[in-house]
Design an enzyme around this catalytic site. Sequence first.
Site, short mmCIF file in Angstrom:
data_model
loop_
_atom_site.label_atom_id
_atom_site.label_comp_id
_atom_site.label_asym_id
_atom_site.label_seq_id
_atom_site.Cartn_x
_atom_site.Cartn_y
_atom_site.Cartn_z
N GLY A 253 0.80 -1.21 0.00
CA GLY A 253 0.00 0.00 0.00
C GLY A 253 0.83 1.26 0.00
O GLY A 253 0.29 2.36 0.14
N ASP A 254 2.14 1.12 -0.15
CA ASP A 254 3.02 2.28 -0.18
C ASP A 254 4.21 1.95 -1.07
O ASP A 254 4.16 0.99 -1.83
CB ASP A 254 3.44 2.68 1.24
CG ASP A 254 3.63 4.19 1.41
OD1 ASP A 254 4.34 4.79 0.58
OD2 ASP A 254 3.06 4.76 2.35
#
Length: 468
Positions: A253-254
């Site tokens: 997610g990053d």
Amino acid sequence: MGIQATHLVLALLVVAFISFRGAESRKARLLDSFEYSAINCRAHTASLTDFGGVGDGATSNTKAFKDAIDHLSQFASDGGSQLFVPAGKWLTGSFSLTSHFTLYLHKDAVLLASQDMQEWPVMKPLPSYGRGRDAAAGRYSSLVFGTNLTDVIITGNNGTIDGQGAFWWQNFHKGKLKYTRPYLIEIMFSNSIQISNLTLLNSPSWNVHPVYSSDILVQGITIIAPITSPNTDGINPDSCTNTKIEDCYIVSGDDCVAVKSGWDEYGIAFGMPTKQLVIRRLTCISPYSATIALGSEMSGGIEDVRAEDITAIHTESGIRIKTAVGRGGYVKDIYVKRMTMHTMKWVFWMTGNYGSHADKNYDPNALPVIQGINYRDMVADNVTMAARLEGIAGDPFKEICISNVTIGMAPKAKKVPWTCTDIEGMTSGVTPRPCGMLPDQGPEKITSCDFPPESIPIDLVQFKTCSF
């Protein structure tokens, strides 16, 4: 004679039983025997079950890990030690490693991060950050942690570490955390580190964080987290020297890899750069972040980063430089080649106005230096925008070189594929045509963007074949 015969039969049965149990025990040990590659082998070995470990997914093993590592630490000066984690689900809170030590996970071993907050000690913020990332106070110790160590190996036959991050993500979104979420693996103020052949799932925050350390190998790591999970960066070398990241697959997610070196005035004062970093054969899927990010916490400096044979799929950007007024520091001598990208928002992104600050005490006169950025031999398709390159007014990003890059635009791509402000540099053989601040120097310059031919010291490390 009848009684003697009976006794003889019983004795033979006992001997047979003991022999059977011994054979079964030897068979069990044989089934748990294996070989693996490591920077160092160990003279002493133990299993987590020797210290009361229970792999039922419900019993806490935090004390078992502590007791095992405390016991094995006595062998640091006597050939070192290794702790074997057998097949099973091993619930545990944070635990700390020791020097000259190997943690080995069986292929069917799963470390499950505890959701009991009492099993997560609170630590002071990192000195180069001045505060926690989630909250101004301290931070929870990482699941697998070590500090002031030498010769540490965390490996396995693709065993799993599951952070059970949903618990932490929900509390983070609700603003219920007083301290910064734990990472899965963090090693600090250490040297000679190997992290290899593991699967990392659902980290509460960052997955692998070597910080203030040197001589680091990260190889064969699979990292999986939901693409909407907050701050689940893959591998974040932070104020580290002589690091190699190879053959890793990351869905997060990053940023898949985020290179860091401290935040604003705290990073400037601490003054420890990340340098001599090589990244090879990385595959990244991260629709809302970068394949490789440099910054935004880069106030101690980032230099001599080499990335090659990189694949990005359905990822927001290929290479991103993130910085801001007040960061200070530098990002220089960056080299990337042979990168393949599919379905991207941006291929290249440089941001001089990232903005997030540790506090209000940053120095507005601390301007970052961004120079010597080299990108070459790349192909991308289904791209929304080729590049968004935004320097800082009065502090342009300099010596940008992009060559032999072909970018296929998406059917609904932006009409202007390149936007550029406050940058300087050149291009050769780049499609679509770059902005005017990066003039094309003609086909004779297509190989002009640098990539150092010499190896860094970590490339010379030889692996040994070790056994359990």
